[in-house]
Write a protein that holds these residues in place. Structure first.
Motif, PDB file in Angstrom:
ATOM      1  N   GLU A  71      43.775 -36.291  19.607  1.00 54.21           N
ATOM      2  CA  GLU A  71      43.128 -37.743  20.449  1.00 54.21           C
ATOM      3  C   GLU A  71      42.086 -38.843  20.496  1.00 54.21           C
ATOM      4  OE1 GLU A  71      40.111 -34.764  22.577  1.00 54.21           O
ATOM      5  OE2 GLU A  71      38.434 -34.890  21.417  1.00 54.21           O
ATOM      6  N   ASN A  74      41.724 -39.249  25.129  1.00 58.66           N
ATOM      7  CA  ASN A  74      41.982 -38.944  24.898  1.00 58.66           C
ATOM      8  C   ASN A  74      43.267 -38.686  24.747  1.00 58.66           C
ATOM      9  OD1 ASN A  74      42.174 -40.487  28.577  1.00 58.66           O
ATOM     10  ND2 ASN A  74      42.090 -42.475  26.660  1.00 58.66           N
ATOM     11  N   ILE A  75      45.028 -37.949  24.928  1.00 59.40           N
ATOM     12  CA  ILE A  75      45.196 -37.359  24.013  1.00 59.40           C
ATOM     13  C   ILE A  75      46.148 -38.460  23.241  1.00 59.40           C
ATOM     14  CG2 ILE A  75      47.505 -36.015  23.198  1.00 59.40           C
ATOM     15  CD1 ILE A  75      45.797 -33.907  23.934  1.00 59.40           C
ATOM     16  N   GLN A  76      46.556 -38.722  22.211  1.00 56.73           N
ATOM     17  CA  GLN A  76      47.480 -39.795  21.525  1.00 56.73           C
ATOM     18  C   GLN A  76      48.627 -38.555  20.627  1.00 56.73           C
ATOM     19  OE1 GLN A  76      45.920 -43.135  19.218  1.00 56.73           O
ATOM     20  NE2 GLN A  76      45.889 -42.663  22.277  1.00 56.73           N
ATOM     21  N   ARG A  92      41.274 -29.716  18.947  1.00 58.66           N
ATOM     22  CA  ARG A  92      41.927 -31.366  18.738  1.00 58.66           C
ATOM     23  C   ARG A  92      41.066 -32.422  17.891  1.00 58.66           C
ATOM     24  NH1 ARG A  92      42.128 -33.597  24.842  1.00 58.66           N
ATOM     25  NH2 ARG A  92      42.704 -31.671  25.939  1.00 58.66           N
ATOM     26  N   THR A 116      40.114 -35.890  16.226  1.00 55.79           N
ATOM     27  CA  THR A 116      40.117 -37.057  16.697  1.00 55.79           C
ATOM     28  C   THR A 116      39.914 -38.004  15.961  1.00 55.79           C
ATOM     29  OG1 THR A 116      37.699 -36.475  18.404  1.00 55.79           O
ATOM     30  CG2 THR A 116      37.767 -38.497  17.558  1.00 55.79           C
TER      31      THR A 116
END
Length: 222
Positions: free
Chosen positions: A28, A32-34, A196, A198
């Protein structure tokens, strides 16, 4: 039943260490999810893995096929475990000269076409960049890891099963993430279903370079 304190501690530690769960890892940026298709992810345990611990299905993979097709390498990014055999079949009507000058593995497969040379065994961990001495746009990447827990992101996550609880170092690599350097983070895994990671910058993966159309129209170069 009487138990000495030492035996109680041993039993407790063994029970905790052997607990396993499934884990999804996502990337992310700013919440926001990448998406990063093809990005490789591997987990390195910072504790001794029990011999009876389950392992991911990836560990059973002891060979990898990297084709030359349409004047490209396929797949573009691969990950394998240390000791695997890598096969480089040429599916084109033209000859290729596959090579790598990378520190973990330096080799050359002189000009060949429509056949598969003897496999190359990877005996050192690290990143291996592959090229073709005839077609300079042909580039691919192979990541070699010394762990049974590895995989690739298909769209925006990668799944692991049978992960023993404990502390890990998570590694993520993609040529367009973190300036081509492995992104490293720590995880104390205690059965979380999702984790998650980053990424420092928004990821916009570049497409694999395609062969010039005029080269594809040729039946053979050699």
């Amino acid at each position: 039943m009487f138990r000495t304190p030492g035996l109680v501690i041993f039993a407790l530690c063994f029970s905790i260490t052997c607990r396993v769960s499934a884990l999804d890892i996502r990337l992310e940026h700013q919440g926001n999810i990448q998406t990063a298709p093809g990005a490789v992810v591997w987990l390195e345990a910072n504790f001794p893995l029990p011999e009876s611990a389950p392992v991911t299905a990836s560990e059973a993979q002891n060979a990898k096929v990297i084709e030359q097709r349409n004047r490209q390498f396929d797949p573009y990014i691969s990950i394998v475990r240390l000791g695997s055999d890598i096969h480089f079949p040429n599916r084109d009507n033209t000859a290729h000269h596959v090579y790598s000058f990378s520190k973990p593995l330096s080799f050359e497969l002189p000009l060949y076409k429509k056949r598969t040379p003897a496999p190359i065994k990877v005996e050192n961990p690290g990143l291996i960049a592959l090229g073709c001495n005839i077609h300079d746009w042909m580039i691919a990447y192979l990541v070699v890891v010394d762990t049974p827990f590895f995989g690739q992101i298909e769209k925006d996550f990668v799944s692991f099963k049978g992960i023993p609880h404990g502390p890990y170092q998570i590694n993520v690599w993609h040529p367009d993430i973190n300036n081509g350097q492995a992104l490293i983070t720590a995880l104390d895994y205690q059965g979380q279903a999702t984790y998650r990671i980053t990424v420092p910058q928004k990821v916009t993966p570049k497409a694999q370079v395609k062969a010039p159309q005029e080269r594809l129209d040729e039946d053979e170069d050699y």
